[in-house]
Design a protein around this motif. Sequence first.
Motif, PDB file in Angstrom:
ATOM      1  N   GLY A 515       0.804  -1.215   0.000  1.00 24.66           N
ATOM      2  CA  GLY A 515       0.000   0.000   0.000  1.00 24.66           C
ATOM      3  C   GLY A 515       0.837   1.264   0.000  1.00 24.66           C
ATOM      4  O   GLY A 515       2.064   1.229   0.092  1.00 24.66           O
ATOM      5  N   PRO A 516       0.165   2.424  -0.117  1.00 26.36           N
ATOM      6  CA  PRO A 516       0.876   3.709  -0.061  1.00 26.36           C
ATOM      7  C   PRO A 516       1.439   3.939   1.332  1.00 26.36           C
ATOM      8  O   PRO A 516       0.849   3.518   2.331  1.00 26.36           O
ATOM      9  CB  PRO A 516      -0.217   4.719  -0.406  1.00 26.36           C
ATOM     10  CG  PRO A 516      -1.505   4.051  -0.021  1.00 26.36           C
ATOM     11  CD  PRO A 516      -1.290   2.591  -0.296  1.00 26.36           C
ATOM     12  N   PRO A 517       2.591   4.584   1.424  1.00 36.50           N
ATOM     13  CA  PRO A 517       3.220   4.781   2.733  1.00 36.50           C
ATOM     14  C   PRO A 517       2.505   5.842   3.560  1.00 36.50           C
ATOM     15  O   PRO A 517       1.872   6.745   3.016  1.00 36.50           O
ATOM     16  CB  PRO A 517       4.631   5.233   2.362  1.00 36.50           C
ATOM     17  CG  PRO A 517       4.451   5.926   1.044  1.00 36.50           C
ATOM     18  CD  PRO A 517       3.381   5.156   0.330  1.00 36.50           C
ATOM     19  N   PRO A 518       2.593   5.755   4.888  1.00 35.98           N
ATOM     20  CA  PRO A 518       2.032   6.797   5.760  1.00 35.98           C
ATOM     21  C   PRO A 518       2.913   8.043   5.723  1.00 35.98           C
ATOM     22  O   PRO A 518       4.008   8.014   5.153  1.00 35.98           O
ATOM     23  CB  PRO A 518       2.054   6.133   7.139  1.00 35.98           C
ATOM     24  CG  PRO A 518       3.167   5.143   7.061  1.00 35.98           C
ATOM     25  CD  PRO A 518       3.180   4.648   5.650  1.00 35.98           C
ATOM     26  N   PRO A 519       2.468   9.143   6.315  1.00 32.82           N
ATOM     27  CA  PRO A 519       3.287  10.368   6.333  1.00 32.82           C
ATOM     28  C   PRO A 519       4.666  10.129   6.931  1.00 32.82           C
ATOM     29  O   PRO A 519       4.811   9.435   7.935  1.00 32.82           O
ATOM     30  CB  PRO A 519       2.456  11.311   7.215  1.00 32.82           C
ATOM     31  CG  PRO A 519       1.055  10.824   7.080  1.00 32.82           C
ATOM     32  CD  PRO A 519       1.152   9.330   6.958  1.00 32.82           C
ATOM     33  N   GLY A 520       5.669  10.701   6.280  1.00 29.83           N
ATOM     34  CA  GLY A 520       7.041  10.563   6.763  1.00 29.83           C
ATOM     35  C   GLY A 520       7.754   9.330   6.268  1.00 29.83           C
ATOM     36  O   GLY A 520       8.933   9.131   6.555  1.00 29.83           O
ATOM     37  N   VAL A 521       7.052   8.461   5.533  1.00 32.50           N
ATOM     38  CA  VAL A 521       7.635   7.229   5.007  1.00 32.50           C
ATOM     39  C   VAL A 521       7.596   7.299   3.484  1.00 32.50           C
ATOM     40  O   VAL A 521       6.678   7.876   2.900  1.00 32.50           O
ATOM     41  CB  VAL A 521       6.866   5.986   5.508  1.00 32.50           C
ATOM     42  CG1 VAL A 521       7.400   4.707   4.884  1.00 32.50           C
ATOM     43  CG2 VAL A 521       6.951   5.905   7.027  1.00 32.50           C
ATOM     44  N   PHE A 522       8.597   6.719   2.838  1.00 29.75           N
ATOM     45  CA  PHE A 522       8.685   6.754   1.389  1.00 29.75           C
ATOM     46  C   PHE A 522       8.783   5.327   0.849  1.00 29.75           C
ATOM     47  O   PHE A 522       9.187   4.412   1.551  1.00 29.75           O
ATOM     48  CB  PHE A 522       9.885   7.582   0.949  1.00 29.75           C
ATOM     49  CG  PHE A 522       9.864   8.987   1.490  1.00 29.75           C
ATOM     50  CD1 PHE A 522       9.153   9.977   0.841  1.00 29.75           C
ATOM     51  CD2 PHE A 522      10.529   9.297   2.664  1.00 29.75           C
ATOM     52  CE1 PHE A 522       9.120  11.271   1.343  1.00 29.75           C
ATOM     53  CE2 PHE A 522      10.499  10.584   3.180  1.00 29.75           C
ATOM     54  CZ  PHE A 522       9.792  11.578   2.519  1.00 29.75           C
ATOM     55  N   GLY A 523       8.438   5.161  -0.422  1.00 29.55           N
ATOM     56  CA  GLY A 523       8.455   3.843  -1.032  1.00 29.55           C
ATOM     57  C   GLY A 523       7.077   3.220  -1.023  1.00 29.55           C
ATOM     58  O   GLY A 523       6.060   3.897  -0.866  1.00 29.55           O
ATOM     59  N   ILE A 524       7.024   1.919  -1.191  1.00 29.61           N
ATOM     60  CA  ILE A 524       5.770   1.168  -1.219  1.00 29.61           C
ATOM     61  C   ILE A 524       5.690   0.325   0.049  1.00 29.61           C
ATOM     62  O   ILE A 524       6.565  -0.492   0.312  1.00 29.61           O
ATOM     63  CB  ILE A 524       5.693   0.259  -2.459  1.00 29.61           C
ATOM     64  CG1 ILE A 524       5.778   1.103  -3.736  1.00 29.61           C
ATOM     65  CG2 ILE A 524       4.423  -0.578  -2.452  1.00 29.61           C
ATOM     66  CD1 ILE A 524       5.908   0.280  -5.006  1.00 29.61           C
ATOM     67  N   GLY A 525       4.662   0.527   0.850  1.00 26.59           N
ATOM     68  CA  GLY A 525       4.515  -0.227   2.084  1.00 26.59           C
ATOM     69  C   GLY A 525       4.307   0.691   3.271  1.00 26.59           C
ATOM     70  O   GLY A 525       4.326   1.921   3.157  1.00 26.59           O
ATOM     71  N   ASN A 526       4.108   0.099   4.446  1.00 24.16           N
ATOM     72  CA  ASN A 526       3.802   0.903   5.633  1.00 24.16           C
ATOM     73  C   ASN A 526       5.044   1.334   6.405  1.00 24.16           C
ATOM     74  O   ASN A 526       4.938   1.912   7.490  1.00 24.16           O
ATOM     75  CB  ASN A 526       2.834   0.152   6.552  1.00 24.16           C
ATOM     76  CG  ASN A 526       3.460  -1.076   7.211  1.00 24.16           C
ATOM     77  OD1 ASN A 526       4.648  -1.348   7.059  1.00 24.16           O
ATOM     78  ND2 ASN A 526       2.645  -1.831   7.935  1.00 24.16           N
ATOM     79  N   GLY A 527       6.230   1.044   5.869  1.00 21.77           N
ATOM     80  CA  GLY A 527       7.467   1.505   6.497  1.00 21.77           C
ATOM     81  C   GLY A 527       8.007   0.601   7.584  1.00 21.77           C
ATOM     82  O   GLY A 527       9.058   0.891   8.157  1.00 21.77           O
ATOM     83  N   SER A 528       7.337  -0.503   7.878  1.00 25.62           N
ATOM     84  CA  SER A 528       7.791  -1.364   8.974  1.00 25.62           C
ATOM     85  C   SER A 528       8.645  -2.516   8.464  1.00 25.62           C
ATOM     86  O   SER A 528       8.511  -2.954   7.318  1.00 25.62           O
ATOM     87  CB  SER A 528       6.589  -1.910   9.755  1.00 25.62           C
ATOM     88  OG  SER A 528       5.876  -2.863   9.003  1.00 25.62           O
ATOM     89  N   PHE A 529       9.519  -2.999   9.355  1.00 26.92           N
ATOM     90  CA  PHE A 529      10.422  -4.101   9.031  1.00 26.92           C
ATOM     91  C   PHE A 529      10.394  -5.127  10.151  1.00 26.92           C
ATOM     92  O   PHE A 529      10.034  -4.838  11.291  1.00 26.92           O
ATOM     93  CB  PHE A 529      11.851  -3.578   8.798  1.00 26.92           C
ATOM     94  CG  PHE A 529      11.974  -2.752   7.560  1.00 26.92           C
ATOM     95  CD1 PHE A 529      12.275  -3.333   6.340  1.00 26.92           C
ATOM     96  CD2 PHE A 529      11.747  -1.383   7.602  1.00 26.92           C
ATOM     97  CE1 PHE A 529      12.360  -2.576   5.179  1.00 26.92           C
ATOM     98  CE2 PHE A 529      11.825  -0.615   6.451  1.00 26.92           C
ATOM     99  CZ  PHE A 529      12.135  -1.200   5.239  1.00 26.92           C
ATOM    100  N   ASN A 530      10.825  -6.326   9.804  1.00 26.53           N
ATOM    101  CA  ASN A 530      10.747  -7.475  10.683  1.00 26.53           C
ATOM    102  C   ASN A 530      11.797  -7.394  11.795  1.00 26.53           C
ATOM    103  O   ASN A 530      12.941  -7.012  11.564  1.00 26.53           O
ATOM    104  CB  ASN A 530      10.992  -8.735   9.836  1.00 26.53           C
ATOM    105  CG  ASN A 530      10.416  -9.969  10.464  1.00 26.53           C
ATOM    106  OD1 ASN A 530       9.592  -9.894  11.359  1.00 26.53           O
ATOM    107  ND2 ASN A 530      10.858 -11.107   9.994  1.00 26.53           N
ATOM    108  N   THR A 531      11.409  -7.776  13.001  1.00 27.96           N
ATOM    109  CA  THR A 531      12.339  -7.806  14.129  1.00 27.96           C
ATOM    110  C   THR A 531      13.251  -9.027  14.015  1.00 27.96           C
ATOM    111  O   THR A 531      12.764 -10.156  14.023  1.00 27.96           O
ATOM    112  CB  THR A 531      11.575  -7.868  15.462  1.00 27.96           C
ATOM    113  OG1 THR A 531      10.665  -6.772  15.534  1.00 27.96           O
ATOM    114  CG2 THR A 531      12.536  -7.822  16.634  1.00 27.96           C
TER     115      THR A 531
END
Length: 693
Positions: A515-531
């Motif tokens: 999906g489209p990124p939230p504010p302050g995040v760029f690229g495709i996705g929600n900006g989160s990464f795996n722990t």
Amino acid sequence: MNARCPKLVAIAVVLMCALAVLFFERDTSSDTEKELTSTGLGSVENLEAAYNEWESQHVKNGGDRNITLPIGWFDGLSTGNNAGHGQVRLNLIDGTVSVEVEGLSSAEGWDFWLIDNGPESSVIPDPDDAMIRAGSLRHEGKTAKLEANLGSDAFSSFDPDLFVITRAGKSPIEDRALVGTTTLFHRLYRSKQGNHLGVLADLPQPQAEERSLFQRVIDALSPSAQAQIGPIPNPSTPMELLITEGRRSFFNDTFEGNGRTCGTCHREDENLTITPDFIATLPPNDPLFVAEFVPALSANFENPVLMRKFGLILENVDGFDDLPNKFVMRGVPHTLALLPNTLAPVAGGADGTTIPPNERTGWGGDGAPGTGTLREFILGAITQHYPKTLNRQVGVDFILATNAQMDALEAFMKSTGRRSDLVLQGPGALSLKDERAARGQAIFNNPSPGLGLPNDPNIGAGNCFLCHLNAGASDFFFPGQNANFNTNVEQLPSQPADLVNPPQHNPPDGGFGLGPPPPGVFGIGNGSFNTPVLVEAADTPPFFHNNTITTIEGAVDFYNSDAFNKAPGFGGIITGNAGLIKLAATEVEAVGAFLRVVNGLENIRSSIDLETRAKSAVSFSQAQELLRLSIAELADALEVLQCGRLHHDARVKLAQAAAIDAIALVTSNRTLRNALIDQAIHLKRAARADMVN
């Protein structure tokens, strides 16, 4: 190993001498002993423990009367894009089938099929596979459902591997909208029901491969993934055979692609990852560099500059529809200790992610196609990294793995590394002798006052355990779940890959989702990464998804920064000052020392395990293979401890043990070799005693 600090010269000399002897000494094992490879870093005990835990829960849930599996759109298997996903429930005893999916068009009809792939057949359905059409789905609002009774004899000689939803009137050979698969553990359970745990009908017998002395010398001088494999005699148990075959496939099977294997990027003596330092030692014709010598892959397949400088691999995690622009550059995560927690699903999307994916794979936590399982990750890796051309056409540019190959690969990957997490708090907690490392452990487990948990006001609040419970990948608030977070790593300034001259096209990485990124995040996705897990972190740099930090202390200090504490869209622990991490420089060093010591202890554990198995080896070649890996583990332990100026006395013992291992490596007499191994194990245990109370 990752040469980031000076190593002990003496051990280097001993190892070089031992290798010289090895290359020119006649191998005394017989030709019949050179049929299969060893389990290497894989452990039968690990796999059996993981299976037994799964089986206990499976039986509790009803066993073969209640099998629930995900089904969804599967890049590489599905014949068209589709947003549908849902679940399949099977009762193999009574022969009933239940399907519920969302996202399928109500304007079309849909059929549900079960497939039992043939022994040598690809996972893609073909005419030789046994197939059962269970019936048609009916829409009830947004959900399409099916309830079918196939009869109590339906699964007596039919072992379902694959589930497919097709358009009405189509067969799975010609149309596959949604796809799901059974898992290795389901198949092991079925084999156990037949009193033959681990005997899987689809598993082919590995072929013998004889390598001459000249070939062995070339392998040593020109490292390749295949050169990591050493021959051993037939394994003694079906589970060992399964892991052994998986290891052979992991390092040798190219799936008729461009020459790459899993081991091209996940090197066994490099902790099942790869680093820029190791890449620099590879010959120009190594399959890692296919983009440099295969014209069809010269553009939009890899970025050789970023690969060679920073160990970054090009990934089309958001689809193959715009290759020049739709890609990200990511490091290679190690595949050690995939169990117990890095593959755990996040029930209900506790971290804001969705289901599927049902297991968290890859840096984004959504690295597998289809329903997101490790089993499907194998097919996604073949599609991404193995093709001869960018058309990525199955049967032309590569072939997909068979169910037997996926079983074996899954078995090997789930058998490596630790069997369980550490215990860092409460009764039986790890107690370290080094004062700096012990303080680091306390800081690691110390929460901020505003979180309502017991806090020590005399030391910094690291809050590390909240996302890395027991230095694993499990969430403190949701134990057993491997969560995703946006920690703002992607937005850090002056990232090495962005400073290259001439500049390289390096699009922003949006992390999880499409999906489209939230504010302050760029690229495709929600900006989160795996722990990721932390126990193996110190000897597997660089750090984070983009290899942007090179030292363990630098990685710890990142969480001490405004970049993390003010991360945009971070839905984690920070609210006002609650959860804020503010460590002094000495406290950052202490946490780094703690992580170095637990990494060194894991290296020692693994090395002793490898040597114990080497003592039981029935061929010289098998013992040599295990001893080589043991020496690699000791080199890691020496490096991570020496770089932190930790445990001098223990390092001396480990260096002595490595020197003895090097002698054992070229000692063909089993009695003498095992006596040397006993000495080395004694020294390793003494080194561990220097480190732990």
